[in-house]
Design a protein around this motif. Sequence first.
Motif, short mmCIF file in Angstrom:
data_model
loop_
_atom_site.label_atom_id
_atom_site.label_comp_id
_atom_site.label_asym_id
_atom_site.label_seq_id
_atom_site.Cartn_x
_atom_site.Cartn_y
_atom_site.Cartn_z
N ILE A 51 19.15 -86.17 -11.17
CA ILE A 51 19.01 -84.71 -11.91
C ILE A 51 20.39 -84.38 -12.64
CG2 ILE A 51 19.08 -82.35 -11.14
CD1 ILE A 51 17.77 -82.90 -8.62
N PRO A 52 20.46 -83.93 -13.85
CA PRO A 52 21.55 -83.71 -14.65
C PRO A 52 22.62 -82.84 -13.83
CG PRO A 52 19.67 -83.49 -15.88
CD PRO A 52 19.26 -83.60 -14.45
N PRO A 53 23.75 -82.83 -13.95
CA PRO A 53 24.69 -82.12 -13.30
C PRO A 53 24.74 -80.60 -13.46
CG PRO A 53 25.97 -83.98 -14.11
CD PRO A 53 24.47 -84.03 -14.73
N SER A 54 24.50 -80.16 -14.85
CA SER A 54 24.13 -78.85 -14.90
C SER A 54 23.22 -78.09 -14.21
CB SER A 54 24.18 -78.78 -16.48
OG SER A 54 22.90 -79.33 -16.96
N LEU A 55 21.93 -78.94 -14.18
CA LEU A 55 20.88 -78.29 -13.47
C LEU A 55 21.33 -78.34 -11.89
CD1 LEU A 55 17.93 -77.40 -13.67
CD2 LEU A 55 17.31 -79.82 -13.44
N ARG A 56 21.94 -79.32 -11.60
CA ARG A 56 22.28 -79.22 -9.98
C ARG A 56 23.15 -78.15 -9.63
NH1 ARG A 56 23.23 -85.13 -10.21
NH2 ARG A 56 25.56 -84.69 -10.04
N ILE A 57 24.19 -77.83 -10.60
CA ILE A 57 25.19 -76.87 -10.34
C ILE A 57 24.18 -75.39 -10.55
CG2 ILE A 57 26.97 -75.53 -11.33
CD1 ILE A 57 27.86 -78.02 -12.11
N ALA A 58 23.44 -75.36 -11.34
CA ALA A 58 22.63 -74.07 -11.72
C ALA A 58 21.71 -73.80 -10.35
CB ALA A 58 21.67 -74.03 -13.19
N VAL A 59 21.22 -74.82 -10.00
CA VAL A 59 20.26 -74.52 -8.84
C VAL A 59 21.21 -74.22 -7.61
CG1 VAL A 59 18.72 -75.47 -6.99
CG2 VAL A 59 18.25 -76.12 -9.46
N THR A 60 22.21 -74.81 -7.27
CA THR A 60 22.86 -74.61 -6.17
C THR A 60 23.60 -73.22 -6.29
OG1 THR A 60 23.73 -76.81 -6.17
CG2 THR A 60 25.34 -75.29 -4.88
N VAL A 61 24.18 -72.76 -7.26
CA VAL A 61 24.61 -71.44 -7.63
C VAL A 61 23.43 -70.21 -7.39
CG1 VAL A 61 25.49 -69.80 -9.43
CG2 VAL A 61 26.77 -71.97 -9.20
N LEU A 62 22.35 -70.67 -7.95
CA LEU A 62 21.19 -69.57 -8.14
C LEU A 62 20.77 -69.53 -6.44
CD1 LEU A 62 19.45 -67.70 -9.20
CD2 LEU A 62 17.64 -69.77 -9.42
N CYS A 63 20.94 -70.46 -5.71
CA CYS A 63 20.33 -70.39 -4.31
C CYS A 63 21.33 -69.77 -3.55
CB CYS A 63 20.18 -71.92 -3.70
SG CYS A 63 18.68 -72.65 -4.62
N LEU A 64 22.52 -70.03 -3.91
CA LEU A 64 23.93 -69.27 -3.15
C LEU A 64 23.93 -67.91 -3.20
CD1 LEU A 64 26.47 -69.56 -1.25
CD2 LEU A 64 27.71 -69.94 -3.56
N TRP A 65 23.76 -67.51 -4.45
CA TRP A 65 23.91 -65.99 -4.91
C TRP A 65 22.48 -65.06 -4.48
CZ3 TRP A 65 28.12 -63.37 -4.85
CH2 TRP A 65 29.37 -64.20 -5.26
#
Length: 363
Positions: free
Chosen positions: A8-22
């Motif tokens: 998975i591209p890093p940008s997508l991994r970061i986006a999913v992680t941030v979205l789930c967290l918030w």
Amino acid sequence: MTSFAHRIPPSLRIAVTVLCLWTAISVLGALQTYSDNLRAGADSHYPALLQTWFVEYAVPLIVLSWSLSMTLTRWPALLDRPRNVVFLFAALVLVFQPLQWTWMAWQRDYLDIASLDDARRLLMKMLLVGWFSTTGTFAAVLAWFYSRRAKERELAWQRSQTDMLNLRLALEEQRMLALRGQLEPHFLFNALNAISALVRSDDKPLALHGITLLSELLRYVLSASARNTATLAEELRFVQDYLDLQRLRYGERLQVHVEGSQDLAGVACPPLLLQPLVENALRHDLECCEDASDIRLSFVREDGAMLVRVSNPARRGIKANPGAGLGIPNTRDRLRLMHAEARLRTQLEGERFVAEIRLPLAE
């Protein structure tokens, strides 16, 4: 599963992680507000509260978290200098914070400003909204990246240490093999000298017996060379066989005295440890004069170590056979490679030359 995550591209991994967290933070925040309203007797609707929490608070912080994380992922060196962190914080205060306040004011219909006084009141109201969550998010993202970089540096340091240790071990093993390669031809050369002396004496039965002894010695050398360690008991038997071969050449002139040879079976040592020292004693004693030799071997346990002493008379005014000069230096190096506390010391004690080996005993 892990390999899929890495694709998975890093940008997508970061986006999913941030979205789930918030999203999780918004769920908990809305739940807390709903609970407070119930205790206060106020009417509230949880889905509406969740929507308010997510849209007003979470959306700007999702943008901040993702943008900052992507920036630090692409340019991790920004964290190396404090002035870069100060620059990022200034951008947060001067750029992001006003945009966040404008977004929240628009969501709450606060943008209907009729006068400067309205603008001042809105600014004061916005100063109290989102400041701690914004700076806390900024600090949390930086702290996470700092901790990740520290962990990466620690892992890199551990890998480098492991690589260095493996390289050092490989070099030491190669050095040990090189020392063995020097020692075994050296031993063979001196043993063949003894056989050649018997052949020149035209005593064929004695020469044949010497060849038989040499074959037994070579059998032990080949066996010992395949191992990293031997025992002092094996080494002493090998030396006694070697002396039997030399005795065919020198006869009764070869006199060797051994003391304390009991209970040597459990004492580990490098293979072919004693033979070079005995050979060195022979070269500086028996080959330098016509008298009988006086070579002494002793084995003494002392302070958790085995002391092995090989001594011979230091005859003054007699030039010794220099030989190849490999015995003592090679023995010293091989002892050091086997155990950090093992050592070989050579010195004159009165009228005798002494080579003393100290071998630490296993507890």
